[in-house]
Design an enzyme around this catalytic site. Structure first.
Site, mmCIF file in Angstrom:
data_model
loop_
_atom_site.group_PDB
_atom_site.id
_atom_site.type_symbol
_atom_site.label_atom_id
_atom_site.label_comp_id
_atom_site.label_asym_id
_atom_site.label_seq_id
_atom_site.Cartn_x
_atom_site.Cartn_y
_atom_site.Cartn_z
ATOM 1 N N LEU A 53 0.809 -1.215 0.000
ATOM 2 C CA LEU A 53 0.000 0.000 0.000
ATOM 3 C C LEU A 53 0.841 1.264 0.000
ATOM 4 O O LEU A 53 0.309 2.358 -0.231
ATOM 5 C CB LEU A 53 -0.917 0.017 1.237
ATOM 6 N N TYR A 103 2.525 11.099 -11.730
ATOM 7 C CA TYR A 103 1.963 10.143 -10.772
ATOM 8 C C TYR A 103 1.456 8.901 -11.496
ATOM 9 O O TYR A 103 1.783 7.768 -11.107
ATOM 10 C CB TYR A 103 0.835 10.818 -9.993
ATOM 11 N N LYS A 107 2.803 4.900 -11.260
ATOM 12 C CA LYS A 107 1.930 3.793 -10.878
ATOM 13 C C LYS A 107 1.910 2.715 -11.965
ATOM 14 O O LYS A 107 1.932 1.515 -11.676
ATOM 15 C CB LYS A 107 0.508 4.305 -10.620
ATOM 16 N N ASN A 132 -11.206 7.388 -6.273
ATOM 17 C CA ASN A 132 -11.130 8.050 -4.972
ATOM 18 C C ASN A 132 -11.701 7.135 -3.896
ATOM 19 O O ASN A 132 -12.857 6.708 -3.985
ATOM 20 C CB ASN A 132 -11.934 9.361 -4.998
ATOM 21 N N HIS A 276 -46.098 10.162 35.821
ATOM 22 C CA HIS A 276 -46.094 9.873 37.260
ATOM 23 C C HIS A 276 -47.205 8.863 37.578
ATOM 24 O O HIS A 276 -48.139 8.679 36.781
ATOM 25 C CB HIS A 276 -46.321 11.162 38.051
ATOM 26 N N PRO A 277 -47.122 8.188 38.739
ATOM 27 C CA PRO A 277 -48.169 7.213 39.104
ATOM 28 C C PRO A 277 -49.563 7.825 39.046
ATOM 29 O O PRO A 277 -49.799 8.939 39.522
ATOM 30 C CB PRO A 277 -47.776 6.819 40.536
ATOM 31 N N GLY A 278 -50.478 7.083 38.414
ATOM 32 C CA GLY A 278 -51.859 7.526 38.311
ATOM 33 C C GLY A 278 -52.155 8.460 37.165
ATOM 34 O O GLY A 278 -53.323 8.759 36.877
#
Length: 365
Positions: A53, A103, A107, A132, A276-278
């Site tokens: 690489l 480049y 390669k 890319n 909340h409760p109730g």
């Protein structure tokens, strides 16, 4: 299997390392910039497969292309040939290999060196001409427009666009590594990465801006598949740890708390509430909207009544047995906390709330 990675500290190399670490039957070693030829020779003598690489993308002068791309490949092949065990080599070339620039020429020359090595030794070589590549850990302001755009978007820096209509060819790092693995395992001989995506520079910038805005408008893009999934994962990888969390709006009254977590473009929204409760919440019906409730803490009683026939039905749910309770159009419904502690309920609605057309009609039970 023993694997050698040249250029292991680069973007692709780091991702490859991360995946190789997950394999119990693979050991890997790294050849990095600054190591000498003796180190390379020793590492090649002890490996069964090479991922080559290492390379030069942004040299100070054109000669560095030859040095870092062609000459290093010659050294790898020369020393690998001396091992005498036909060591396969994966090489990360470029779609510019046929281009008339320094480049690309370096390669292409490196590819030929590898083909000569294959002909001489009988070893397999795999020249991957990559477009890319994008994904986590790519260096911004280097050779990836995706990395640069992601970094700048996350850090509130300007993005420079010369031609918004210009098309970019992209492959995602996870797909690259998956094909590398398939080649290493002998499961494939293909040097093509699929899928390959295409997107304009302008569209790329727009997508990233929408990812950023999602924290403010709590609306997530469709990021579950394809290019959007890959871009979203890449964008998130540039967040600083201090930005891993963000606040939501908390609505509280005498009944409890309501917090909306996430909206989607076309699949509704997610929230939670407490009671909340109730306390009883709801007492309305919908013509088309539907909801799914999950009690994650406490005990709840869901009551339903058909708005035309008057038929009733009751469901009790609690944290003990996870159960989704679904509201049905045409049935008014409510939910009561019948326990002694605070009740917490997750809620998904199939559509985003529209205050102009809420499809929610009060109808107490």
């Amino acid at each position: 299997m023993k694997v050698l990675i040249t250029g292991a500290g680069g973007f692709i190399g780091l991702n490859l390392q991360a995946h190789l670490r997950e394999l119990d039957d693979v050991q890997y070693d790294c050849f990095e910039k600054g190591m000498d030829m003796q180190a390379l020779e020793a590492k090649l003598n002890d490996c069964d497969f090479v991922f080559h690489l290492a390379g030069v993308n942004r040299p100070k002068n054109g000669d560095e292309f030859v040095q870092g791309n062609t000459n290093l490949t010659q050294d790898v092949c020369r020393l690998a040939a001396q091992v005498g065990k036909k060591v396969p080599v994966v090489y990360t070339s470029s779609i510019q290999a046929d281009a008339d620039n320094a480049y690309g020429k370096s390669k292409l020359a490196a590819e030929q060196v590898l083909l000569d090595y294959a002909a001489e030794t009988g070893a397999k070589v795999y020249n991957f001409r990559l477009p890319n590549v994008f994904g986590k850990w790519a260096k911004p302001n280097y050779n990836s427009v995706v990395a640069t755009f992601c970094y700048n978007t996350v850090h509130d820096l300007p993005i420079t666009i010369h031609d918004a209509a210009a098309v970019i060819r992209l492959v995602y790092i996870d797909d690259v590594i998956a094909q590398f693995m398939a080649v290493m395992r002998g499961e494939s001989a293909s040097c093509n990465i699929q899928p390959e995506y295409q997107i304009t520079v302008g569209a790329l910038a727009d997508k990233l801006q929408r990812f950023k805005a999602s924290r403010e408008n709590i609306t997530i893009e469709p990021v579950g598949a394809g290019l959007d999934r890959a871009l979203h994962a890449t964008y998130l990888s540039y967040l600083e740890p201090k930005d891993f969390a963000y606040d939501l709006v908390r609505h509280e009254d005498s009944r409890g708390v309501f917090v909306e977590m996430l909206r989607t473009r076309d699949s509704g929204q997610f929230s939670y509430f407490t009671a909340h409760p109730g306390i009883t919440r709801g007492g309305h019906y919908h013509h088309s909207k539907s909801e799914k409730f999950l009690v994650v803490k406490g005990e709840a009683e869901f009551k339903f009544r058909h708005i035309m026939t008057g038929e009733t039905y009751t469901i009790k749910a609690s944290e003990v047995t996870p159960q989704v309770v679904e509201t049905v159009p045409g049935w008014t419904h409510d939910i009561t906390n019948i326990g002694d502690t605070e009740m917490v309920v997750l809620l998904w609605a199939n559509e985003r709330f529209d205050p102009e057309n809420p499809d929610t009609y009060a109808c107490p039970l």
